[in-house]
Scaffold this motif. Sequence first.
Motif, PDB file in Angstrom:
ATOM      1  N   GLU A  58      42.930  39.995  56.010  1.00  0.00           N
ATOM      2  CA  GLU A  58      42.420  40.804  55.191  1.00  0.00           C
ATOM      3  C   GLU A  58      42.942  41.462  53.993  1.00  0.00           C
ATOM      4  O   GLU A  58      42.648  42.133  53.187  1.00  0.00           O
ATOM      5  CB  GLU A  58      41.781  42.236  55.994  1.00  0.00           C
ATOM      6  N   THR A  59      44.482  41.268  53.957  1.00  0.00           N
ATOM      7  CA  THR A  59      45.188  41.813  52.858  1.00  0.00           C
ATOM      8  C   THR A  59      45.202  40.701  51.623  1.00  0.00           C
ATOM      9  O   THR A  59      45.716  39.474  51.997  1.00  0.00           O
ATOM     10  CB  THR A  59      46.427  42.052  53.202  1.00  0.00           C
ATOM     11  N   PRO A  60      44.729  40.910  50.474  1.00  0.00           N
ATOM     12  CA  PRO A  60      44.995  40.152  49.400  1.00  0.00           C
ATOM     13  C   PRO A  60      46.399  39.629  49.132  1.00  0.00           C
ATOM     14  O   PRO A  60      47.365  40.205  49.410  1.00  0.00           O
ATOM     15  CB  PRO A  60      44.253  40.768  48.171  1.00  0.00           C
ATOM     16  N   SER A  61      46.654  38.542  48.261  1.00  0.00           N
ATOM     17  CA  SER A  61      48.095  38.144  47.877  1.00  0.00           C
ATOM     18  C   SER A  61      48.393  39.157  46.993  1.00  0.00           C
ATOM     19  O   SER A  61      47.696  39.693  46.098  1.00  0.00           O
ATOM     20  CB  SER A  61      47.788  36.734  47.213  1.00  0.00           C
ATOM     21  N   LEU A  88      42.840  35.396  43.876  1.00  0.00           N
ATOM     22  CA  LEU A  88      41.959  36.033  44.877  1.00  0.00           C
ATOM     23  C   LEU A  88      41.181  34.621  45.215  1.00  0.00           C
ATOM     24  O   LEU A  88      41.075  33.461  44.731  1.00  0.00           O
ATOM     25  CB  LEU A  88      40.861  36.684  44.244  1.00  0.00           C
ATOM     26  N   ARG A  89      40.407  34.863  46.439  1.00  0.00           N
ATOM     27  CA  ARG A  89      39.530  33.925  47.018  1.00  0.00           C
ATOM     28  C   ARG A  89      38.149  34.598  47.272  1.00  0.00           C
ATOM     29  O   ARG A  89      38.090  35.506  47.338  1.00  0.00           O
ATOM     30  CB  ARG A  89      40.099  33.401  48.446  1.00  0.00           C
ATOM     31  N   SER A  91      36.422  34.715  49.675  1.00  0.00           N
ATOM     32  CA  SER A  91      36.291  35.232  51.153  1.00  0.00           C
ATOM     33  C   SER A  91      36.878  36.734  51.067  1.00  0.00           C
ATOM     34  O   SER A  91      36.664  37.663  51.834  1.00  0.00           O
ATOM     35  CB  SER A  91      37.154  34.629  52.190  1.00  0.00           C
ATOM     36  N   ASN A  92      37.619  37.166  50.059  1.00  0.00           N
ATOM     37  CA  ASN A  92      38.377  38.349  49.904  1.00  0.00           C
ATOM     38  C   ASN A  92      37.398  39.513  49.500  1.00  0.00           C
ATOM     39  O   ASN A  92      37.672  40.729  49.759  1.00  0.00           O
ATOM     40  CB  ASN A  92      39.261  38.383  48.509  1.00  0.00           C
ATOM     41  N   ARG A  96      36.300  38.216  54.750  1.00  0.00           N
ATOM     42  CA  ARG A  96      37.943  38.304  55.442  1.00  0.00           C
ATOM     43  C   ARG A  96      37.861  39.738  56.199  1.00  0.00           C
ATOM     44  O   ARG A  96      38.762  39.851  57.365  1.00  0.00           O
ATOM     45  CB  ARG A  96      38.762  38.195  54.300  1.00  0.00           C
ATOM     46  N   ARG A  97      37.604  40.851  55.599  1.00  0.00           N
ATOM     47  CA  ARG A  97      37.587  42.148  56.324  1.00  0.00           C
ATOM     48  C   ARG A  97      36.831  42.061  57.707  1.00  0.00           C
ATOM     49  O   ARG A  97      37.179  42.653  58.617  1.00  0.00           O
ATOM     50  CB  ARG A  97      37.140  43.224  55.585  1.00  0.00           C
ATOM     51  N   ASP A 253      35.607  30.075  51.387  1.00  0.00           N
ATOM     52  CA  ASP A 253      36.505  29.652  50.798  1.00  0.00           C
ATOM     53  C   ASP A 253      36.472  28.248  50.400  1.00  0.00           C
ATOM     54  O   ASP A 253      37.444  27.463  49.590  1.00  0.00           O
ATOM     55  CB  ASP A 253      38.137  29.869  51.928  1.00  0.00           C
ATOM     56  N   GLU A 257      39.374  28.653  44.189  1.00  0.00           N
ATOM     57  CA  GLU A 257      40.087  29.874  44.208  1.00  0.00           C
ATOM     58  C   GLU A 257      40.353  30.323  42.598  1.00  0.00           C
ATOM     59  O   GLU A 257      39.952  29.363  41.802  1.00  0.00           O
ATOM     60  CB  GLU A 257      41.520  29.783  44.818  1.00  0.00           C
TER      61      GLU A 257
END
Length: 409
Positions: A58-61, A88-89, A91-92, A96-97, A253, A257
Motif C-alpha cells: 500500500e506504500t507508493p514508491s 505511480l501505478r 492500483s495506487n 492496493r490499499r 497494473d 505506469e
Amino acid sequence: MKYTFVLLLFTLFAPVQAVKAEILSLETVIEQALQNSPETARILNNLADAKAEAFTIETPSNPSAEINTTAIEDSASRSIGIEIEQPLRPSNFGSRRSYADALRRTANIEQKAQMLELIHSITRGYASYWALQEQEKILSENANYARKKQKLIERAAQDGRVDAADAKVFKAEALRLEEQLRGVQARKTNGAANLLRMAGMDQRNFEVSRPKSPEIPDLLSLTELAGKEGSTRRLLESRKALAERRYNVARQDALPEFAPRAVIERDFDEDSTAILFGVTIAIPIWDRNNAELSRARAERRLAQSNLNALNEQNFASVLAASFKQAKATQISASTYRTQIVPSWDEVQSITDKKFENGQASILDLFQMRERIVGVQNEALQTYLNSIEAQIELESLIGQSLTDIKELRP
C-alpha cells in the motif's frame, strides 16, 4: 564420634528412593508450547512478514528529485533547476490499499488457525505419549503375570500335570512379552523427547495424565461457532477475498505506469522563475503485467475452487458428520473404559482360579490373555480416535472445545 560413624553408615547403605516423575498436564504443555515453541516463533514471524508485505503493497514508491545548476563563471548565466518526479501505478488509487487490508485480515485469521493447529499437534503428541505410557503398563503387567504363571507351570510340568511342550511355549511367550515391553519403552523415550521438543521445554523425567474429553456442544451451537472468524469456512472466504483483491491490483497494473513531475527553474541573472509540469508514461509494448495477471488468475481460481468444495450446504453436512463422529467415538471410549475393560478383568480372575484348580488349560490361559491385551489395545485406540475426532471438529469451528464457556442448553 561413634554416633557420627553410625549415621554415616546409615546414609551410605540406606535404600535410595527413585526420583518421582513429574506429572505434566496437557494444559501445561500447551501453555509452554504457545510461549516457547519454535513453531510459535515461526507463526508469529509469518504474521509479521504478512503485515510487512501489506505495508509494502500500500506504500507508493518514493519520489525522486534531480537538481541541476550552472557552473559559476562571469560569462555564464547563473541558474538552478529542480525536477521532482513521483512514480505511480493505477492500483495506487484505491485497490492496493484494499488488497493490503485483505492481506492483514487473512494473516490474522491464518495466525489463529495455525495456533490452533499447533495446539492440535501438541494434543496428538501428548495423547500418543499417554497411549505408549499405558501400553508400557499393560505389557509390564502381562510380563509379571507371565513370570508368575511360568513358575506354576514349570512345577506342574515336573509333576507331570502339564505337558512339557506347553510349558516351553509359555516360557517363549513370556520372553516375547519382555521384548515387546523393551520396544515400547524405546518408543516412549523417543516420544517424550519429541513432545518436549515441540513444546520448547527442557528435558525432564515426567509422566502424563489421561487427556480429558471436553463436553461437546449441540450441533446448533457448533453451527453458530462455525460462522465466526477463525473457522475453516471463514478462512477460505478470506483467502478468496484476498485473491480477488490481488487480481484487481494485477488487472489495474496492466495499464501503463506513469510518473507526474514538476520542474522548477530559477534564473538569477534574469530574476525569473519558471515552473513546468509534465508526466512520464511507460509504453506497454513488451510488459503488460502478464506474469502477475497469470499468477493472480491461478490463485483466484484455486481459492474459488476450495471455497466451492466447502460451500454452505457442504459445510453443514461436513460439520454434522464430524459432530456425529466426535460424539460416537467419545461414547465408545467411555464404554471401553468403564464397562468392557473391567468386564474382561473379571474374566481374567475367573480363568486364573480355574487354572489353579485344574479346570482350565494353558491354551485357555493363552486365549484369555491374548483377548484381554487385544481389548486393552482397542480401548487405547478408541480413545485416540476420539481425540482425533475432537481435533477435526475443532478445526472446522476454528476454536478449541475446552475454550467454549457457554453452551446452548
